[in-house]
Design a protein around this motif. Structure first.
Motif, short mmCIF file in Angstrom:
data_model
loop_
_atom_site.label_atom_id
_atom_site.label_comp_id
_atom_site.label_asym_id
_atom_site.label_seq_id
_atom_site.Cartn_x
_atom_site.Cartn_y
_atom_site.Cartn_z
N ALA A 1 2.41 1.71 -3.43
CA ALA A 1 1.56 2.26 -4.59
C ALA A 1 0.98 3.69 -4.08
N GLN A 2 1.02 4.05 -3.19
CA GLN A 2 0.66 5.50 -2.84
C GLN A 2 1.99 6.32 -3.24
N SER B 1 -6.06 5.16 -3.01
CA SER B 1 -6.50 4.94 -4.38
C SER B 1 -7.79 4.27 -4.46
N ASP B 2 -8.24 5.00 -5.57
CA ASP B 2 -9.76 4.35 -5.92
C ASP B 2 -9.48 2.90 -6.71
N GLU B 3 -8.42 2.57 -7.02
CA GLU B 3 -8.27 1.35 -7.97
C GLU B 3 -8.12 0.13 -7.07
N ARG C 1 -5.80 -0.15 4.03
CA ARG C 1 -6.39 0.75 2.81
C ARG C 1 -5.14 1.84 2.43
N ASP C 2 -5.41 2.35 1.19
CA ASP C 2 -4.57 3.30 0.78
C ASP C 2 -5.70 4.15 0.13
N GLN D 1 4.03 5.95 -5.67
CA GLN D 1 4.11 5.82 -6.82
C GLN D 1 3.05 6.75 -7.42
N ALA D 2 2.02 6.63 -7.08
CA ALA D 2 0.82 7.59 -7.32
C ALA D 2 1.02 9.09 -6.89
N GLN D 3 1.56 9.26 -5.71
CA GLN D 3 1.53 10.72 -5.45
C GLN D 3 3.21 10.92 -5.11
N PRO E 1 2.48 9.26 1.67
CA PRO E 1 1.64 7.90 1.59
C PRO E 1 0.51 8.01 2.53
N ALA F 1 0.81 -1.08 -0.16
CA ALA F 1 0.05 0.21 0.13
C ALA F 1 0.79 1.23 -0.18
#
Length: 72
Positions: A12-13, A43-45, A40-41, A15-17, A22, A9
């Motif tokens: 992933a966070q 992300s909506d994905e 949870r993170d 990389q997204a932001q 995160p 998580a």
């Protein structure tokens, strides 16, 4: 399992932001003799199961989750 899921998580966070910290949450609930663990993170994905190779250090979080018996 918790360590693997939280690490995934956070990665992933990150990389997204790239510029933001995160946002990852963990929740535990104990009821009727069962432990529920949620990670949870922001992300909506939906998470995607990876086909991690033997020598890879991460990528097995969802494989671990699918191996845990669930309560009916």
């Amino acid at each position: 399992m918790l360590s693997e899921l939280v690490t995934n998580a956070v990665q992933a966070q990150a990389q997204a932001q790239a510029s933001a910290a995160p946002e990852v949450g963990v929740r535990f609930a104990w009821a009727d003799g069962h432990l529920r663990l949620e990670v949870r993170d922001a992300s909506d994905e939906l998470p995607v199961m990876n086909d991690a190779k033997e020598d890879e250090e991460c990528g097995r979080g969802l494989v671990l989750v699918t191996g845990v018996p669930t309560r009916s």
